[in-house]
Scaffold this motif. Structure first.
Motif, PDB file in Angstrom:
ATOM      1  N   GLN A 166       0.831  -1.192   0.000  1.00 57.63           N
ATOM      2  CA  GLN A 166       0.000   0.000   0.000  1.00 57.63           C
ATOM      3  C   GLN A 166       0.874   1.254   0.000  1.00 57.63           C
ATOM      4  O   GLN A 166       2.030   1.229   0.427  1.00 57.63           O
ATOM      5  N   ALA A 167       0.290   2.331  -0.466  1.00 55.83           N
ATOM      6  CA  ALA A 167       1.016   3.608  -0.498  1.00 55.83           C
ATOM      7  C   ALA A 167       1.552   3.937   0.896  1.00 55.83           C
ATOM      8  O   ALA A 167       0.869   3.742   1.898  1.00 55.83           O
ATOM      9  N   GLY A 168       2.783   4.424   0.903  1.00 54.09           N
ATOM     10  CA  GLY A 168       3.444   4.713   2.164  1.00 54.09           C
ATOM     11  C   GLY A 168       4.271   3.575   2.703  1.00 54.09           C
ATOM     12  O   GLY A 168       5.068   3.755   3.634  1.00 54.09           O
ATOM     13  N   GLY A 169       4.110   2.400   2.121  1.00 54.67           N
ATOM     14  CA  GLY A 169       4.840   1.228   2.580  1.00 54.67           C
ATOM     15  C   GLY A 169       6.247   1.157   2.031  1.00 54.67           C
ATOM     16  O   GLY A 169       6.713   2.052   1.325  1.00 54.67           O
ATOM     17  N   LEU A 182      17.928  -2.276  -3.243  1.00 53.39           N
ATOM     18  CA  LEU A 182      17.217  -1.022  -3.360  1.00 53.39           C
ATOM     19  C   LEU A 182      16.156  -1.005  -2.270  1.00 53.39           C
ATOM     20  O   LEU A 182      15.153  -1.723  -2.360  1.00 53.39           O
ATOM     21  N   GLN A 183      16.409  -0.217  -1.237  1.00 52.19           N
ATOM     22  CA  GLN A 183      15.425  -0.028  -0.173  1.00 52.19           C
ATOM     23  C   GLN A 183      14.487   1.080  -0.608  1.00 52.19           C
ATOM     24  O   GLN A 183      14.926   2.208  -0.848  1.00 52.19           O
ATOM     25  N   MET A 184      13.226   0.763  -0.711  1.00 56.47           N
ATOM     26  CA  MET A 184      12.231   1.717  -1.193  1.00 56.47           C
ATOM     27  C   MET A 184      11.273   2.038  -0.060  1.00 56.47           C
ATOM     28  O   MET A 184      10.557   1.156   0.421  1.00 56.47           O
ATOM     29  N   ASN A 185      11.264   3.287   0.350  1.00 53.69           N
ATOM     30  CA  ASN A 185      10.396   3.757   1.421  1.00 53.69           C
ATOM     31  C   ASN A 185       9.427   4.793   0.889  1.00 53.69           C
ATOM     32  O   ASN A 185       9.667   5.400  -0.157  1.00 53.69           O
ATOM     33  N   GLY A 186       8.341   4.988   1.606  1.00 47.90           N
ATOM     34  CA  GLY A 186       7.375   5.993   1.164  1.00 47.90           C
ATOM     35  C   GLY A 186       6.874   5.742  -0.236  1.00 47.90           C
ATOM     36  O   GLY A 186       6.727   6.665  -1.034  1.00 47.90           O
ATOM     37  N   LEU A 187       6.578   4.493  -0.542  1.00 46.46           N
ATOM     38  CA  LEU A 187       6.168   4.148  -1.899  1.00 46.46           C
ATOM     39  C   LEU A 187       4.856   4.821  -2.280  1.00 46.46           C
ATOM     40  O   LEU A 187       3.945   4.969  -1.444  1.00 46.46           O
ATOM     41  N   GLU A 188       4.789   5.194  -3.529  1.00 41.73           N
ATOM     42  CA  GLU A 188       3.622   5.873  -4.090  1.00 41.73           C
ATOM     43  C   GLU A 188       3.097   5.051  -5.265  1.00 41.73           C
ATOM     44  O   GLU A 188       3.857   4.295  -5.876  1.00 41.73           O
ATOM     45  N   ALA A 232       5.827  -0.419 -11.126  1.00 42.26           N
ATOM     46  CA  ALA A 232       6.572  -0.674 -12.356  1.00 42.26           C
ATOM     47  C   ALA A 232       7.271  -2.021 -12.246  1.00 42.26           C
ATOM     48  O   ALA A 232       7.317  -2.626 -11.174  1.00 42.26           O
ATOM     49  N   MET A 233       7.820  -2.446 -13.365  1.00 45.71           N
ATOM     50  CA  MET A 233       8.755  -3.563 -13.346  1.00 45.71           C
ATOM     51  C   MET A 233      10.124  -2.965 -13.077  1.00 45.71           C
ATOM     52  O   MET A 233      10.538  -2.025 -13.757  1.00 45.71           O
ATOM     53  N   TYR A 234      10.795  -3.510 -12.087  1.00 39.92           N
ATOM     54  CA  TYR A 234      12.107  -2.995 -11.707  1.00 39.92           C
ATOM     55  C   TYR A 234      13.189  -3.951 -12.193  1.00 39.92           C
ATOM     56  O   TYR A 234      13.088  -5.169 -12.001  1.00 39.92           O
ATOM     57  N   TYR A 235      14.221  -3.365 -12.793  1.00 37.90           N
ATOM     58  CA  TYR A 235      15.316  -4.137 -13.359  1.00 37.90           C
ATOM     59  C   TYR A 235      16.634  -3.704 -12.742  1.00 37.90           C
ATOM     60  O   TYR A 235      16.888  -2.505 -12.595  1.00 37.90           O
ATOM     61  N   CYS A 236      17.472  -4.656 -12.436  1.00 35.35           N
ATOM     62  CA  CYS A 236      18.835  -4.294 -12.081  1.00 35.35           C
ATOM     63  C   CYS A 236      19.703  -4.442 -13.326  1.00 35.35           C
ATOM     64  O   CYS A 236      19.380  -5.201 -14.246  1.00 35.35           O
ATOM     65  N   THR A 296       4.083  -3.251  -7.200  1.00 36.91           N
ATOM     66  CA  THR A 296       2.760  -2.662  -7.357  1.00 36.91           C
ATOM     67  C   THR A 296       2.392  -1.949  -6.068  1.00 36.91           C
ATOM     68  O   THR A 296       2.416  -2.554  -4.993  1.00 36.91           O
ATOM     69  N   VAL A 297       2.083  -0.670  -6.194  1.00 33.68           N
ATOM     70  CA  VAL A 297       1.725   0.145  -5.033  1.00 33.68           C
ATOM     71  C   VAL A 297       0.281   0.596  -5.195  1.00 33.68           C
ATOM     72  O   VAL A 297      -0.058   1.259  -6.176  1.00 33.68           O
ATOM     73  N   SER A 298      -0.550   0.250  -4.254  1.00 35.81           N
ATOM     74  CA  SER A 298      -1.957   0.608  -4.310  1.00 35.81           C
ATOM     75  C   SER A 298      -2.232   1.808  -3.407  1.00 35.81           C
ATOM     76  O   SER A 298      -1.596   1.994  -2.374  1.00 35.81           O
TER      77      SER A 298
END
Length: 125
Positions: A13-16, A81-87, A92-96, A122-124
């Protein structure tokens, strides 16, 4: 031998938060520059962060700066990749990716990147 394997994607969820991992081979790690790209539906693949594997120098695009943290562990041959505050816009599809370049930036340009297979985020709302 080139090898990049992403993991850690999912739905949140958003913010996660989520942490992506990219396990690579020794050959791949020694290219010197590793990066994260993402591709949202209907959009082009965009680079968002990069790290110089020997120095640890990092670079972020403005849209993820202050929210995402790129790091690497040389002993584990893994990039994170630490992702915080997700919106929702981060969905997206993330690629390294890895490349041997003099300036390590997450840019397509003329750089010949090695790619992983991607992991979906996926961020809802």
């Amino acid at each position: 031998q080139v090898q990049l394997v992403e993991s850690g994607g999912g739905s949140v969820q958003a913010g996660g938060s989520l942490r992506l991992s990219c396990a690579v081979s020794t050959y791949t790690y020694t290219r010197g520059c590793m990066a994260w790209f993402r591709r949202a539906p209907g959009k082009e693949r965009e680079g968002i962060a990069s790290i110089q594997t020997y120095t640890g120098d990092t670079y972020y695009v403005d849209s993820v700066k202050e929210r995402f943290i790129i790091s690497r562990d040389g002993r584990k041959l893994t990039m994170y990749l630490q992702m915080n505050g997700l919106e929702p816009e981060d969905s997206a599809m993330y690629y390294c990716a890895a490349a041997s370049v003099s300036v390590c930036r997450p840019e397509r340009g003329a750089t010949s990147w090695y790619w992983g297979q991607g992991t979906q985020v996926t961020v809802s709302s």
